[in-house]
Design an enzyme around this catalytic site. Structure first.
Site, PDB file in Angstrom:
ATOM      1  N   ASP A  45     -29.603  -7.413 -37.160  1.00 47.99           N
ATOM      2  CA  ASP A  45     -28.159  -7.280 -36.945  1.00 47.99           C
ATOM      3  C   ASP A  45     -27.635  -8.448 -36.098  1.00 47.99           C
ATOM      4  OD1 ASP A  45     -29.308  -6.497 -34.569  1.00 47.99           O
ATOM      5  OD2 ASP A  45     -28.043  -4.731 -34.286  1.00 47.99           O
ATOM      6  N   SER A  46     -28.527  -9.335 -35.663  1.00 46.59           N
ATOM      7  CA  SER A  46     -28.108 -10.606 -35.058  1.00 46.59           C
ATOM      8  C   SER A  46     -27.229 -11.392 -36.028  1.00 46.59           C
ATOM      9  CB  SER A  46     -29.332 -11.437 -34.658  1.00 46.59           C
ATOM     10  OG  SER A  46     -30.222 -11.591 -35.752  1.00 46.59           O
ATOM     11  N   ASP A  84     -32.583  -3.954 -39.673  1.00 47.76           N
ATOM     12  CA  ASP A  84     -32.053  -3.261 -38.501  1.00 47.76           C
ATOM     13  C   ASP A  84     -31.041  -2.191 -38.886  1.00 47.76           C
ATOM     14  OD1 ASP A  84     -33.372  -4.546 -36.438  1.00 47.76           O
ATOM     15  OD2 ASP A  84     -31.727  -5.929 -35.981  1.00 47.76           O
ATOM     16  N   GLU A 114     -32.928   0.429 -32.449  1.00 48.73           N
ATOM     17  CA  GLU A 114     -32.914   0.216 -31.009  1.00 48.73           C
ATOM     18  C   GLU A 114     -32.853   1.558 -30.297  1.00 48.73           C
ATOM     19  OE1 GLU A 114     -29.851  -2.497 -29.746  1.00 48.73           O
ATOM     20  OE2 GLU A 114     -30.342  -3.958 -31.302  1.00 48.73           O
ATOM     21  N   GLU A 181     -38.118  -6.746 -26.543  1.00 51.38           N
ATOM     22  CA  GLU A 181     -37.272  -7.922 -26.347  1.00 51.38           C
ATOM     23  C   GLU A 181     -36.985  -8.111 -24.861  1.00 51.38           C
ATOM     24  OE1 GLU A 181     -33.830  -8.264 -28.864  1.00 51.38           O
ATOM     25  OE2 GLU A 181     -32.847  -9.680 -27.532  1.00 51.38           O
TER      26      GLU A 181
HETATM   27  N1  LIG Z   1     -29.162 -16.499 -31.968  1.00 48.90           N
HETATM   28  C1  LIG Z   1     -29.554 -15.336 -31.477  1.00 48.90           C
HETATM   29  N2  LIG Z   1     -30.801 -15.240 -30.952  1.00 48.90           N
HETATM   30  C2  LIG Z   1     -31.234 -14.065 -30.428  1.00 48.90           C
HETATM   31  O1  LIG Z   1     -32.391 -14.018 -29.975  1.00 48.90           O
HETATM   32  C3  LIG Z   1     -30.363 -12.939 -30.446  1.00 48.90           C
HETATM   33  C4  LIG Z   1     -29.090 -13.092 -31.031  1.00 48.90           C
HETATM   34  N3  LIG Z   1     -28.714 -14.288 -31.515  1.00 48.90           N
HETATM   35  N4  LIG Z   1     -28.223 -12.048 -31.114  1.00 48.90           N
HETATM   36  C5  LIG Z   1     -28.689 -10.727 -30.770  1.00 48.90           C
HETATM   37  C6  LIG Z   1     -29.586 -10.788 -29.629  1.00 48.90           C
HETATM   38  C7  LIG Z   1     -28.964 -11.248 -28.356  1.00 48.90           C
HETATM   39  N5  LIG Z   1     -30.083 -11.850 -27.694  1.00 48.90           N
HETATM   40  C8  LIG Z   1     -30.082 -12.495 -26.460  1.00 48.90           C
HETATM   41  C9  LIG Z   1     -29.043 -13.307 -26.085  1.00 48.90           C
HETATM   42  C10 LIG Z   1     -29.073 -13.970 -24.873  1.00 48.90           C
HETATM   43  C11 LIG Z   1     -30.151 -13.816 -24.016  1.00 48.90           C
HETATM   44  C12 LIG Z   1     -30.168 -14.549 -22.713  1.00 48.90           C
HETATM   45  O2  LIG Z   1     -29.467 -15.501 -22.530  1.00 48.90           O
HETATM   46  N6  LIG Z   1     -31.024 -14.137 -21.750  1.00 48.90           N
HETATM   47  C13 LIG Z   1     -31.186 -14.790 -20.480  1.00 48.90           C
HETATM   48  C14 LIG Z   1     -31.923 -13.854 -19.548  1.00 48.90           C
HETATM   49  C15 LIG Z   1     -31.101 -13.487 -18.349  1.00 48.90           C
HETATM   50  C16 LIG Z   1     -31.931 -12.781 -17.311  1.00 48.90           C
HETATM   51  O3  LIG Z   1     -32.756 -13.474 -16.676  1.00 48.90           O
HETATM   52  O4  LIG Z   1     -31.790 -11.551 -17.149  1.00 48.90           O
HETATM   53  C17 LIG Z   1     -32.006 -16.072 -20.634  1.00 48.90           C
HETATM   54  O5  LIG Z   1     -31.967 -16.888 -19.718  1.00 48.90           O
HETATM   55  O6  LIG Z   1     -32.711 -16.224 -21.637  1.00 48.90           O
HETATM   56  C18 LIG Z   1     -31.200 -12.983 -24.400  1.00 48.90           C
HETATM   57  C19 LIG Z   1     -31.171 -12.333 -25.627  1.00 48.90           C
HETATM   58  C20 LIG Z   1     -31.251 -11.799 -28.524  1.00 48.90           C
HETATM   59  N7  LIG Z   1     -30.704 -11.724 -29.852  1.00 48.90           N
HETATM   60  C1  LIG Z   2     -33.833 -10.600 -32.330  1.00 45.28           C
HETATM   61  C2  LIG Z   2     -34.380  -9.575 -33.263  1.00 45.28           C
HETATM   62  C3  LIG Z   2     -35.514  -8.814 -32.664  1.00 45.28           C
HETATM   63  C4  LIG Z   2     -33.311  -8.647 -33.773  1.00 45.28           C
HETATM   64  O1  LIG Z   2     -33.267  -7.470 -33.525  1.00 45.28           O
HETATM   65  C5  LIG Z   2     -32.245  -9.240 -34.584  1.00 45.28           C
HETATM   66  O2  LIG Z   2     -32.393 -10.378 -35.050  1.00 45.28           O
HETATM   67  O3  LIG Z   2     -31.239  -8.554 -34.788  1.00 45.28           O
HETATM   68 MG   LIG Z   3     -31.382  -6.620 -33.987  1.00 44.05          MG
END
Ligand SMILES: Nc1nc(=O)c2c([nH]1)NC[C@@H]1CN(c3ccc(C(=O)N[C@@H](CCC(=O)O)C(=O)O)cc3)CN21
Ligand SMILES: CC(C)C(=O)C(=O)O
Ligand SMILES: [Mg+2]
Length: 266
Positions: A45-46, A84, A114, A181
């Site tokens: 669903d991303s 998803d 989820e 995740e």
């Molecule tokens: N392009 C893309 N990649 C992804 O992995 C993804 C999506 N979209 N859309 C749905 C979710 C959203 N996701 C995400 C988006 C941002 C972070 C992020 O920026 N995390 C911070 C962590 C912050 C902390 O330390 O608590 C990082 O620095 O990575 C993580 C997962 C994973 N999924």
């Molecule tokens: C990032 C993965 C695990 C996902 O759930 C998605 O692409 O939606």
């Molecule tokens: Mg997903």
């Protein structure tokens, strides 16, 4: 069926052989991923973010997931296909069953949902009807409004223990696979040891049974200013998409990806 069989998924963890999963949203890139050696394709669903351009996954509908699942199915060459359940589709057992039926009819071989313990009644009904379920735990992006952002989950002893307990209970209830995740690498390692079913990780360190990435991230394409920490651009220094995906497959198989720079600490 698929190169990665359900039998292998349900009966044993891969012996030293990491499972390589990648998202796919359409036929041609799904085919490229298969040609590059990807074993499992996730219609995530991303797509609400990378395909539709939303700032979360919440706008995605079951019909949109079914459409993209059908697109990927047509390009798939032997990979195991999972899709998803989007936001709110599992809000009741009945809606979860109906949504899962649509995705399976569109070509999914497993659904990913989820959540945690509250999924157990739906999980059991799906298993009774021949639908394998992967439970997505840790950072569940459909909870972004409760979490207050895409933040690492499972930090602190209490949260960590709860994830371990939930993982065991979900396995007991019939989950076929787990996806973790954005949890600390040490916690993901503990959970992977605590269950028999395969555990796929993203931002969960190298100890899980397999890895998944969003294909756009792997190719260095982003709408955001900064990609998440767990992302690696495999396109850098390569001259084709297929070569970049093959490098990702190779890096996961060899244990070279994810590295310490891609993981979170407790
Ligand atoms: N392009 C893309 N990649 C992804 O992995 C993804 C999506 N979209 N859309 C749905 C979710 C959203 N996701 C995400 C988006 C941002 C972070 C992020 O920026 N995390 C911070 C962590 C912050 C902390 O330390 O608590 C990082 O620095 O990575 C993580 C997962 C994973 N999924
Ligand atoms: C990032 C993965 C695990 C996902 O759930 C998605 O692409 O939606
Ligand atoms: Mg997903």
């Amino acid at each position: 069926m698929s190169n990665v069989t359900l039998t292998r998924l349900q009966t044993q963890k891969p012996a030293g052989d990491k499972i390589v999963m990648l998202t796919a949203y359409e036929a041609t890139l799904a085919r490229a991923a298969c040609n590059a050696g990807v074993e499992m394709l996730l219609v995530g669903d991303s797509l609400g973010m990378v395909v539709q351009g939303n700032d979360s996954t919440l706008p995605v509908t079951v019909d949109e997931m079914a459409y993209h699942t059908a697109c990927v199915k047509r390009g798939n060459l032997g990979a195991f296909l999972l899709s998803d359940l989007p936001f709110m589709a599992a809000a009741s057992v009945d809606s979860g069953l109906a949504a899962s039926a649509k995705l399976m009819r569109a070509g999914a071989q497993m659904v990913k949902i989820e959540g945690g313990l509250s999924l157990i009644p739906l999980l059991q009904r799906l298993a009774q009807n021949g639908v394998p379920v992967c439970v997505h735990m840790g950072l569940t992006p459909q909870w972004v409004n409760l979490f207050g952002g895409y933040k690492v989950q499972g930090r602190g002893a209490e949260q960590a223990q709860r994830l371990i307990d939930d993982a065991k209970a979900l396995e007991q209830a019939g989950a076929a696979m787990l996806l973790l995740e954005c949890v600390p690498a040490a916690l993901a390692a503990q959970i992977t040891k605590a269950v028999q079913i395969p555990v796929i990780g993203i931002g969960a360190g190298a100890a899980t049974d397999g890895q998944v990435l969003v294909i756009h991230d792997l190719l260095g394409l982003t709408l955001r200013s900064r990609p998440p920490k767990f992302v690696k651009n495999f396109m850098a220094g390569r001259d084709s998409i297929e070569a970049a995906i093959a490098a990702y497959v190779q890096a996961v198989k060899s244990g070279e990806f994810p590295g310490q720079e891609h993981e979170f600490s407790a």
